[in-house]
Motif scaffolding. Sequence first.
Motif, PDB file in Angstrom:
ATOM      1  N   ILE A 100     -23.249 -30.903  14.776  1.00 58.33           N
ATOM      2  CA  ILE A 100     -21.804 -31.036  14.604  1.00 58.33           C
ATOM      3  C   ILE A 100     -21.289 -32.188  15.452  1.00 58.33           C
ATOM      4  O   ILE A 100     -21.641 -32.313  16.627  1.00 58.33           O
ATOM      5  CB  ILE A 100     -21.072 -29.736  15.005  1.00 58.33           C
ATOM      6  CG1 ILE A 100     -21.628 -28.535  14.227  1.00 58.33           C
ATOM      7  CG2 ILE A 100     -19.570 -29.868  14.766  1.00 58.33           C
ATOM      8  CD1 ILE A 100     -22.623 -27.727  14.983  1.00 58.33           C
ATOM      9  N   THR A 132     -14.048 -33.629  11.404  1.00 59.00           N
ATOM     10  CA  THR A 132     -15.332 -33.033  11.778  1.00 59.00           C
ATOM     11  C   THR A 132     -16.400 -33.468  10.784  1.00 59.00           C
ATOM     12  O   THR A 132     -16.155 -33.470   9.577  1.00 59.00           O
ATOM     13  CB  THR A 132     -15.250 -31.497  11.797  1.00 59.00           C
ATOM     14  OG1 THR A 132     -14.214 -31.091  12.667  1.00 59.00           O
ATOM     15  CG2 THR A 132     -16.565 -30.878  12.254  1.00 59.00           C
ATOM     16  N   GLU A 170     -20.388 -32.520   9.812  1.00 59.42           N
ATOM     17  CA  GLU A 170     -21.422 -31.518  10.058  1.00 59.42           C
ATOM     18  C   GLU A 170     -22.614 -31.746   9.133  1.00 59.42           C
ATOM     19  O   GLU A 170     -22.457 -31.884   7.922  1.00 59.42           O
ATOM     20  CB  GLU A 170     -20.865 -30.114   9.845  1.00 59.42           C
ATOM     21  CG  GLU A 170     -21.856 -29.003  10.147  1.00 59.42           C
ATOM     22  CD  GLU A 170     -21.225 -27.630  10.059  1.00 59.42           C
ATOM     23  OE1 GLU A 170     -21.951 -26.634  10.219  1.00 59.42           O
ATOM     24  OE2 GLU A 170     -20.001 -27.553   9.831  1.00 59.42           O
TER      25      GLU A 170
END
Length: 320
Positions: free
Chosen positions: A127, A199, A201
């Motif tokens: 992540i 984000t 991931e």
Amino acid sequence: MIRPKSPFRRVAAIAAGALIGLAGVGTMAAPASAHHPEPSGTYCFAADGQATVTWKVGNSEDITAKITSVKSTVPSDFTSGDLKLDATLPAKGTGFLTATQTYRFAERQPKIELTVEARWERPNRIITEHRTVEATRAGTCAAEPTPTPSSPTPTPTPTTPASPTPTPTTASPSPSQSPSESPSPTPTATPVPAEPVGTVESTCDELIFTIENPADGKTVKITLTPNKGEVKTLTVEPGKTGSVSFDAVKGLTVTPAAEGLDDTEPIAWEQPAECDKGEGGGLPLTGSNTTTIAGGAVLLLAVGAGLFLIARRRRLRFTA
């Protein structure tokens, strides 16, 4: 002798089976944690216009992370502290990274913000997430004492001998005082829209981009261009969260582009440690695994049903 069956045995068996099943489902269905750095900052201004900014960055997770990017809007380098690129962010509750900046503002105060990006590596996912924070005012800095100029000592005037004809003397004009410097204006902060949080991931079979847009932000539209596959566009309105994903293959990179986006470097998919070797493939290990949850729930409910049937059986006990 036949002993009467206790009315509480059936209830106890049913309750035990239900609790086991619910506990198992709850354990397997627990959501993944939201990884993010936790920056904060304060600043103060001295009377002469010198500003001091102090930053502190914490960790939301119980494992260490790596700082992958640090950007400040303050036009100066960090003068002290351990916050820097590639620094190790301590696990939650074990410490912080800090930094200090000093500068002198000119006409008006710039926006004082810090953007920190960190990277966490877990066995089944990788992540990367950033957070932006605006420093808050912490009063007035302690100003260094300014020396007060002392009055010059008067020089004695030599006596002039008397002459028959007095010569009129002309008074010299007193030197004009230099105008005192006007105090620097007190800077005022201009409110700006909150910035969205992005984000990235990497799971075993996907590269996922997520945008969280705060309620007081502006609509975000980002174009994601992969080196393999079709271009995708993600539009997120204020107060909402959106995401897009790309199938993970070896060598996959995705280039983001959006208005006001500074970092447009390609982002590569990285294979987590516990994934099957090869070009992606395998089931994703991030978050809840539906098949595993369903199978575990069925098994645990079967155990509960078995306990229920055992409790229903009439047992015969013979005594001499």
